[in-house]
Design an enzyme around this catalytic site. Structure first.
Site, short mmCIF file in Angstrom:
data_model
loop_
_atom_site.label_atom_id
_atom_site.label_comp_id
_atom_site.label_asym_id
_atom_site.label_seq_id
_atom_site.Cartn_x
_atom_site.Cartn_y
_atom_site.Cartn_z
N ASP A 115 1.90 -3.88 -9.60
CA ASP A 115 1.62 -5.21 -10.17
C ASP A 115 1.95 -5.25 -11.66
OD1 ASP A 115 0.62 -5.41 -7.65
OD2 ASP A 115 -1.48 -5.52 -8.24
N GLY A 167 -8.18 -14.09 -7.44
CA GLY A 167 -8.67 -13.52 -6.19
C GLY A 167 -7.77 -13.85 -5.01
N GLY A 180 -4.66 -12.37 -4.53
CA GLY A 180 -3.69 -11.31 -4.26
C GLY A 180 -2.36 -11.55 -4.95
N LEU A 181 -2.36 -12.34 -6.03
CA LEU A 181 -1.11 -12.60 -6.76
C LEU A 181 -1.13 -11.96 -8.15
CD1 LEU A 181 -0.56 -16.33 -5.68
CD2 LEU A 181 0.46 -14.27 -4.68
N SER A 182 -2.02 -11.00 -8.32
CA SER A 182 -2.05 -10.16 -9.53
C SER A 182 -2.39 -10.91 -10.81
CB SER A 182 -0.73 -9.43 -9.71
OG SER A 182 -0.55 -8.54 -8.68
N SER A 183 -3.41 -11.74 -10.73
CA SER A 183 -3.87 -12.39 -11.96
C SER A 183 -4.35 -11.33 -12.94
CB SER A 183 -4.99 -13.39 -11.66
OG SER A 183 -6.02 -12.76 -10.93
N SER A 184 -4.98 -10.26 -12.44
CA SER A 184 -5.51 -9.26 -13.39
C SER A 184 -4.39 -8.52 -14.10
CB SER A 184 -6.47 -8.29 -12.69
OG SER A 184 -5.91 -7.80 -11.50
N HIS A 187 0.82 -1.21 0.00
CA HIS A 187 0.00 0.00 0.00
C HIS A 187 0.86 1.27 0.00
CE1 HIS A 187 -3.95 -1.91 0.22
NE2 HIS A 187 -3.35 -2.83 0.95
N THR A 188 2.03 1.16 -0.57
CA THR A 188 2.91 2.32 -0.71
C THR A 188 2.93 2.82 -2.15
OG1 THR A 188 4.67 0.70 -0.89
CG2 THR A 188 4.48 1.84 1.21
C1 GLA Z 1 -2.94 -4.32 -5.02
C2 GLA Z 1 -2.73 -3.18 -6.02
C3 GLA Z 1 -1.28 -2.67 -5.98
C4 GLA Z 1 -0.86 -2.36 -4.55
C5 GLA Z 1 -1.21 -3.50 -3.61
C6 GLA Z 1 -0.96 -3.17 -2.17
O1 GLA Z 1 -2.20 -5.43 -5.41
O2 GLA Z 1 -3.04 -3.62 -7.32
O3 GLA Z 1 -1.15 -1.55 -6.82
O4 GLA Z 1 -1.39 -1.15 -4.12
O5 GLA Z 1 -2.56 -3.90 -3.72
O6 GLA Z 1 0.39 -2.97 -1.93
#
Ligand code: GLA
Length: 388
Positions: free
Chosen positions: A174, A124, A126-130, A37-38
């Site tokens: 991501d 879903g 949190g591993l950036s599938s999108s 979240h930075t």
């Molecule tokens: C998601 C968002 C990222 C980032 C993280 C938290 O993955 O897509 O841009 O903000 O949350 O670090």
């Protein structure tokens, strides 16, 4: 795991579906080691690409239509590149067509294309599938239309698709790591300047990802709320600190001095972001020195800060981190990604990985009744064409 790599079937399936051969492009998901979240606060992050990808097979069409079929959901859909005002459909295809819309808006007149898509990034989680779908699609569409590819520009465009078309106000992390990741390396990124540095991961340490199997469905609403809270912090602090553009420009000393009047929860949100940026800088130093223990301590502090100050963890993530922290050979454990479910990331001495998997899976299942999935992934290469 089957001996066949997931993408190997794709060219044949493409010929069966569309009657001609295709080129294949892939883009990975990611795990974030530290710096959560930075990114949307102009701060620092340190993700690595993982060995899970989206593959997009593509061949040109003579018209300006995009015809896409997802092997994952066994469903096809179409999009007209000349549509007057394209709207999201709240459907998987938004990630595909959103990128096309942003490419067109940026001045790339695209050729029509047939697309066949398959991914093995857990959804879903949190591993950036999108991001991996967006980047793989963007790479495929640019190549299909004969445009040269600038990976940093592609990362920005893919982020724009997510922000402006899908409606999730994510940062750049991501999409950037999906484009620019490197095997065996973590990537330190300054999300303001987009300067980055590749950092070596200690050779006897493995990245282990534990999926709580709790889907982070709450995430996008709460995520946008956290962003708004950070922005509120900036506008209040800017009264005392006129140079302020983002929380990146605030120090812990500034917060001590000027944070007293910030209402709860704004102060806590700011404290997380400011302290997390400091941890990322220290973590980069730890990797430079090959100091896995120091890195692990920073991961533990990051988790506490996300749990208590940013309030984006959940009971299952906290449990997974607690269980992991008790296992021999674990340097550090924390939630990774947006939060509210999804995965933890763990830095584990390679010789203890099997014991880690057994102990954490048993403990988690006993306490929750859910069997977790545990993935061991090397840091992987960013997006590229797949050639055989
Ligand atoms: C998601 C968002 C990222 C980032 C993280 C938290 O993955 O897509 O841009 O903000 O949350 O670090």
């Amino acid at each position: 795991m089957s001996a066949i790599k997931p993408w190997e079937e794709l060219p044949k399936k493409f010929v069966n579906r569309y009657g001609r051969p295709a080129r294949v492009f892939r883009a990975p998901g990611r795990v974030n080691l530290i710096g959560e979240h930075t990114d949307y606060n102009d701060g620092f992050v340190m993700p690595a690409a993982i060995d899970f990808d989206t593959w997009v097979a593509v061949a040109p069409r003579d018209d300006r239509k995009l015809v896409a079929y997802s092997e994952n959901v066994a469903e096809g859909t179409e999009f007209d590149l000349d549509a007057a005002s394209p709207q999201p459909r709240h459907h998987w295809s938004d990630y595909v067509f959103g990128v096309a819309v942003m490419l067109e808006q940026a001045g790339h007149k695209l050729r029509g294309a047939d697309l066949l898509i398959f991914g093995n990034v857990p959804l879903g989680a949190g591993l950036s599938s999108s991001a991996s779908i967006e980047v793989a699609t963007g790479l495929a569409l640019l190549n299909n239309s004969g445009f040269p590819v600038d990976l940093v520009a592609l990362a920005k465009l893919s982020q724009r698709a997510e922000n402006n078309f899908v409606g999730m106000r994510c940062g750049i992390m991501d999409q950037f790591i999906s484009c620019c990741g490197h095997a065996q390396r973590a990537l330190w990124l300054d999300c303001r300047s987009l300067d980055y540095r590749l950092l070596p991961l200690p050779s006897d340490v493995s990245l282990v990802i534990c999926n709580t199997m709790v889907k982070h469905e709450l995430a996008s609403g709460e995520y946008n709320k956290r962003r708004a809270e950070c922005e509120a912090g900036v506008s209040r602090l800017a009264k005392e600190l006129p140079h302020l553009v983002a929380l990146r420009d605030v120090t812990l000393a500034d917060l001590e001095l000027y944070g007293r009047d910030l209402p709860d929860p704004i102060l806590k949100r700011c404290r997380h972001v400011v302290s997390e940026n400091e941890r990322v800088m220290e973590a980069a130093g730890a990797l430079d020195r090959g100091d896995a223990s120091a890195f692990g301590h920073l991961m533990a502090e990051s988790h506490r800060s996300l749990r208590d100050d940013y309030e984006v963890s959940c009971a299952e993530l906290d449990l997974m981190v607690k269980l992991a922290s008790q296992v021999k050979g674990v340097f550090g454990a924390r939630m990774t990604g947006g939060g509210f479910g999804g995965c933890t990331v763990n830095l584990v001495q390679t010789e203890h990985v099997e014991e880690f998997k057994r102990t954490v899976a048993d403990g988690y299942e006993k306490a929750t009744g859910r069997a977790p999935e545990i993935y061991v992934s090397p840091a992987a290469e960013g997006a590229a064409e797949v050639t055989r």
